[in-house]
Design a protein around this motif. Structure first.
Motif, PDB file in Angstrom:
ATOM      1  N   GLN A  40      -4.153   5.176  -1.757  1.00  0.00           N
ATOM      2  CA  GLN A  40      -3.328   4.534  -0.587  1.00  0.00           C
ATOM      3  C   GLN A  40      -4.084   5.057   0.646  1.00  0.00           C
ATOM      4  O   GLN A  40      -3.909   4.061   1.659  1.00  0.00           O
ATOM      5  N   LEU A  41      -4.323   6.349   0.666  1.00  0.00           N
ATOM      6  CA  LEU A  41      -5.135   6.558   1.900  1.00  0.00           C
ATOM      7  C   LEU A  41      -6.280   5.900   2.328  1.00  0.00           C
ATOM      8  O   LEU A  41      -6.767   5.438   3.668  1.00  0.00           O
ATOM      9  N   ASN A  76       1.086  -1.074   0.177  1.00  0.00           N
ATOM     10  CA  ASN A  76       0.014  -0.097  -0.045  1.00  0.00           C
ATOM     11  C   ASN A  76       0.959   1.356   0.045  1.00  0.00           C
ATOM     12  O   ASN A  76       1.004   1.959   1.094  1.00  0.00           O
ATOM     13  N   ILE A  77       1.550   1.461  -1.100  1.00  0.00           N
ATOM     14  CA  ILE A  77       2.374   2.437  -1.261  1.00  0.00           C
ATOM     15  C   ILE A  77       2.235   3.191  -2.641  1.00  0.00           C
ATOM     16  O   ILE A  77       1.304   2.827  -3.654  1.00  0.00           O
ATOM     17  N   THR A  78       2.689   4.442  -2.792  1.00  0.00           N
ATOM     18  CA  THR A  78       2.729   5.057  -4.261  1.00  0.00           C
ATOM     19  C   THR A  78       3.937   5.440  -4.622  1.00  0.00           C
ATOM     20  O   THR A  78       4.734   5.859  -4.147  1.00  0.00           O
ATOM     21  N   THR A  79       3.970   5.025  -6.072  1.00  0.00           N
ATOM     22  CA  THR A  79       5.068   5.089  -6.897  1.00  0.00           C
ATOM     23  C   THR A  79       5.025   6.035  -7.878  1.00  0.00           C
ATOM     24  O   THR A  79       4.054   5.935  -8.724  1.00  0.00           O
ATOM     25  N   ILE A  80       5.806   7.126  -8.150  1.00  0.00           N
ATOM     26  CA  ILE A  80       6.068   8.215  -9.090  1.00  0.00           C
ATOM     27  C   ILE A  80       7.206   7.640  -9.915  1.00  0.00           C
ATOM     28  O   ILE A  80       8.240   7.720  -9.566  1.00  0.00           O
ATOM     29  N   GLY A 136      -6.439   2.562   1.440  1.00  0.00           N
ATOM     30  CA  GLY A 136      -6.019   1.373   1.757  1.00  0.00           C
ATOM     31  C   GLY A 136      -6.192   0.372   0.558  1.00  0.00           C
ATOM     32  O   GLY A 136      -6.223  -0.784   0.822  1.00  0.00           O
ATOM     33  N   LYS A 137      -6.172   0.958  -0.634  1.00  0.00           N
ATOM     34  CA  LYS A 137      -6.428   0.395  -1.837  1.00  0.00           C
ATOM     35  C   LYS A 137      -5.365  -0.532  -2.346  1.00  0.00           C
ATOM     36  O   LYS A 137      -5.754  -1.382  -3.203  1.00  0.00           O
ATOM     37  N   GLY A 138      -4.147  -0.030  -1.856  1.00  0.00           N
ATOM     38  CA  GLY A 138      -2.984  -0.997  -2.221  1.00  0.00           C
ATOM     39  C   GLY A 138      -2.208  -0.081  -3.342  1.00  0.00           C
ATOM     40  O   GLY A 138      -2.145   1.073  -3.465  1.00  0.00           O
ATOM     41  N   PHE A 139      -1.504  -1.034  -3.910  1.00  0.00           N
ATOM     42  CA  PHE A 139      -0.334  -0.389  -4.746  1.00  0.00           C
ATOM     43  C   PHE A 139      -0.584   0.314  -5.967  1.00  0.00           C
ATOM     44  O   PHE A 139      -1.464  -0.025  -6.813  1.00  0.00           O
ATOM     45  N   ALA A 140      -0.119   1.588  -5.974  1.00  0.00           N
ATOM     46  CA  ALA A 140      -0.458   2.592  -7.134  1.00  0.00           C
ATOM     47  C   ALA A 140       0.705   3.374  -7.760  1.00  0.00           C
ATOM     48  O   ALA A 140       1.624   3.535  -7.210  1.00  0.00           O
ATOM     49  N   LEU A 141       0.729   3.333  -9.174  1.00  0.00           N
ATOM     50  CA  LEU A 141       2.124   3.679  -9.810  1.00  0.00           C
ATOM     51  C   LEU A 141       1.640   4.559 -10.955  1.00  0.00           C
ATOM     52  O   LEU A 141       0.617   4.131 -11.690  1.00  0.00           O
TER      53      LEU A 141
END
Lengths: 248, 177, 353
Positions: free
Chosen positions: A198-199, A114-118, A201-206
């Motif tokens: 992410q806030l 559950n993190i955000t990647t740019i 809690g939906k999971g990984f986002a890129l």
């Protein structure tokens, strides 16, 4: 009087080391605005990469952790597991994410961490002086592909975002660009969504952001924006490749 | 008193388990104990062995070049460890599976038809307990009762229903010697 | 202290870590330390901790880097080839001055090597872990009880120095069972506060965890600050054990399980009238060089015994500084030296004296 524009609170008010015409600064600002708008500046930990954005821990005014080359998703995993209620993002270039850090990004995505990647894709290694990146286009000249990237020897420009989208783990995978104001607005929307998910809690986002590097491309800043549009977009189409909210 | 025991057999014959049982019993009787397994490829179908040391004093080396006792459950184990047993030591042989004689007259050789007895009890797998029972009778290092008491500590919970059979196997081995 | 339990060394590492307040484990399978992650995967959820099997050793050490920076007590374990992969993360952890505990249950090498016990990672642990000017604090237990105690201590030392601490055992120690008593479960609220951690810049300036230093003069200052910590370790953390050294004419120097085998050889040699003793380093960095230097004024000669072709013996020679002869006996490749072999070496050295 109401303030309608200003410097984002999550960005330190200082000049950066980025070259003229480089779009890292725009992307930094978009992220900082998103953090401000979501009111999570005091709840956010950013993971800096190795590459041109290595010093981004100087620029974002949030807690920052500088990772080793390619390992930002692993470092982010460590931070997030300790602080599951905080927002954790990585900021990574194409050498970092798409070459040396492929294992880390694939598995963080696959875990649905559950993190955000740019992910900044400018088709070249900037910090080390313009070497061929995994995302370098066919025929593109760099200091380590002086005759132009030869697919037979060096393989094809890698489409990380499409690759990651086929995994079951990620919640949101999109590619955007910042070569004109309209695309910048769309990019911000995508980045905001990636943080919001992410806030929730939906999971990984890129979010992959196509970015310019006029210095190492050897062209002017304005030509850089044109080169991105004309050369990169055909290879790296802008799209949302996965969005679990669409399915819902 | 100090006893260095090597227990050896095929993987699956339960030599590691009786080693742990003996070590646990020694600990219950406030003795110093160590259990050292062989590990690696031999765990998967080959021969396995462990070294147990039970002592009144702190145990320096947890491995033994010359054990006081070797408990051998199959022929390869006998071939390997019979020559290493200390003079005047004990060699406990599973005679159900080992026919070959050991050419030594300076050690005490005890033959136990462990598999035959275990089969009589209804489960070949308790042959190891027959051997351990015989060892406890031959060498007074821990009491048979303590060994039985330790079964609950050493056997996994799903095997606790087999404790009575294990106790019987220990008794049968004990009474043979 | 609780009641005695009969436990495998590897599992003891896990329990001792949890007692010390560790709630995070990141690792990757490799023999002969697999019982550590297995134990943690079972036990950590019981204490609201996190176990994560990483995609690689490299990732695991960088997850440790992240978790340590976030302020947690965190553990990773591996065995020799895996430690080589973890080296990257360990260098960053040292550079960024983060506390973390790394356990190496050594197997034989180089390369893929074997899975049997070895002490061939001494150089790596004490001198050459990874790039850059840094040291690990290295603890070398010889019994399962000491493995528990030193693992527990490792977390305190890591916090005290904000430096990675390595617990260096071998396959024997990891695989063997001995009775063990654990220290009390740490109250997490009473662990040292970490004001520098990345947990969100709420009501304070932002925190940055970093090992980058592009200005040479500043990085030199940082390196000297690190050195000052290592010097403080040399002052405050040296640990060793003497055995029958009072009248010894020959001092054996050995650590870990090898020291125990040497002890058996010494007992046998003493019965034959040989005056032999043992100095057993418990900390490999900082090394008990003063104790060995002092012994050089007493004994006639030294014998270093290791499961390698000779690594720690170099530190013995440095400490003895030419005052007395230093000999070496070692087995390697996974072969464990026997009591007989060490005894024979003692007789060979002392037989005609």
């Amino acid at each position: 009087m109401e303030k309608i524009a200003g410097y984002p609170e999550s960005l330190d008010n200082q000049s950066t080391h980025y070259c003229p015409g480089c779009t890292h600064g725009i992307i930094h600002r978009l992220i900082a605005e998103v953090i401000d708008e979501l009111e999570i500046r005091e709840e956010t930990i950013g993971i800096a990469p190795v590459g041109c954005a290595v010093l981004c821990y100087e620029y974002f005014d949030v807690d920052m952790h500088e990772a080793s080359h390619g390992r930002a998703p692993a470092v982010a995993t460590g931070v997030k597991r300790v602080h599951p209620d905080k927002t954790v993002f990585t900021y990574q270039g194409d050498g970092d994410l798409a070459s040396i850090g492929t294992a880390e990004i694939v598995h963080a995505a696959n875990r649905g961490e559950n993190i955000t990647t740019i992910f900044i894709n400018n088709a070249i290694y900037g910090m080390t002086g313009g070497q061929m990146a995994p995302t370098t286009l066919e025929g593109q000249k760099t200091t380590t592909s002086p005759y132009g990237r030869n697919i037979k020897d060096s393989g094809n420009p890698i489409k990380m975002t499409e690759m990651l989208a086929v995994l079951d783990g990620p919640a949101y995978i999109a590619r955007v660009s910042v070569h004109n104001p309209k695309e910048i607005r769309k990019a911000k929307k995508a980045i905001k969504k990636a943080f919001r998910m992410q806030l929730e809690g939906k999971g990984f986002a890129l979010v992959e952001v196509l970015s310019t590097c006029p210095t190492n491309w050897g062209i002017s800043p304005t030509d850089g924006l044109k080169w991105l549009e004309e050369m990169m977009l055909p290879q790296y189409p802008l799209d949302v490749f996965k969005d679990i909210e669409e399915v819902e | 008193m100090k006893q260095e025991i090597i227990m050896a057999g095929f993987g699956g014959q339960g030599v590691m388990s009786i080693g742990r049982l003996l070590a646990y019993a020694g600990m219950k009787e406030s003795k110093e104990v160590s259990w050292m397994p062989s590990y690696g490829p031999e765990m998967r179908g080959g021969t396995a062995n462990c070294t147990v040391i039970v002592s009144d004093e702190k145990i320096p080396a947890p491995v033994s070049s010359h054990p006081d006792t070797a408990i051998v459950m199959n022929l390869p184990s006998q071939d390997k460890f019979a020559p290493k047993v200390k003079k005047d030591g004990h060699l406990l042989v599973n005679s159900s599976l080992i026919e070959k004689e050991v050419e030594r007259d300076d050690i005490n050789i005890i033959k136990i038809p462990a598999n035959t007895i275990a089969d009589e009890l209804g489960n070949t797998r308790v042959a190891n307990m027959v051997m351990l029972g015989a060892y406890i009778a031959a060498v007074d290092i821990v009491s048979l009762d303590t060994v039985k008491d330790s079964l609950t500590n050493v056997l996994p919970e799903r095997r606790h229903n087999l404790i009575p059979m294990n106790e019987e196997a220990l008794d049968r081995g004990y009474n043979l010697v | 202290m609780s009641e005695k339990k009969l436990m495998k060394g590897n599992e003891v590492v896990g329990e001792a870590a949890i007692r010390a307040g560790c709630r995070y484990f990141f690792g990757y399978p490799i023999t002969p330390q697999n019982d550590i992650p297995a134990y943690m995967s079972r036990r950590l959820p019981e204490v609201d901790g996190v176990f994560l099997q990483a995609e690689s050793e490299v990732a695991a050490s960088n997850m440790v880097y992240g978790a340590a920076g976030a302020g947690a007590r965190v553990l990773t374990s591996s065995s020799s080839p895996g430690i080589s992969l973890k080296a990257e993360g360990i260098s960053y952890i040292a550079g960024a001055e983060l506390p973390a505990v790394i356990v190496n249950i050594m197997r034989s090498g180089p390369g893929l090597g074997g899975i049997q016990p070895s002490q061939a990672d001494y150089f790596q642990a004490t001198k050459g872990m990874a790039h850059g000017d840094f040291r690990l604090l290295v603890l070398a237990p010889s019994t399962v009880q000491e493995l528990a105690d030193l693992t527990y201590l490792a977390f305190d030392l890591a916090d005290k120095y904000r430096n990675p601490v390595m617990v260096l055992g071998d396959g024997m120690l990891g695989q063997m069972m001995e009775p063990v008593e654990f220290k009390e479960m740490r109250d997490l609220d009473e662990l040292p506060k970490k004001e520098w951690a990345t947990d969100g810049a709420k009501g304070r300036e932002k925190n940055v965890i970093n090992s980058l230093g592009l200005v040479a003069e500043n990085l030199e200052k940082h390196n000297l600050k690190l050195k000052a910590k290592y010097d403080q370790m040399r002052e405050e953390e040296v640990r060793y054990d003497d055995y029958k050294m009072d009248d010894a004419e020959l001092a054996i120097v050995a650590y870990g399980t090898t020291a125990r085998i040497a002890t058996s050889a010494i007992d046998r040699a003493r019965k034959e009238g040989y005056k032999v003793g043992l100095i057993r380093p418990i900390t490999l960095f900082p090394y008990p060089e003063n104790r060995i230097a002092e012994a050089a004024d007493q004994v006639d000669e030294f014998l270093a015994v290791e499961m390698s072709t000779g690594q720690m013996v170099e530190d013995v020679k440095l400490a003895v500084n030419g005052k007395k002869p230093v000999e070496f006996y070692g087995r390697t490749g996974g072969v464990v030296p026997s009591t007989d072999e060490i005894y024979d070496k003692i007789v060979a050295m002392r037989g005609d004296k």
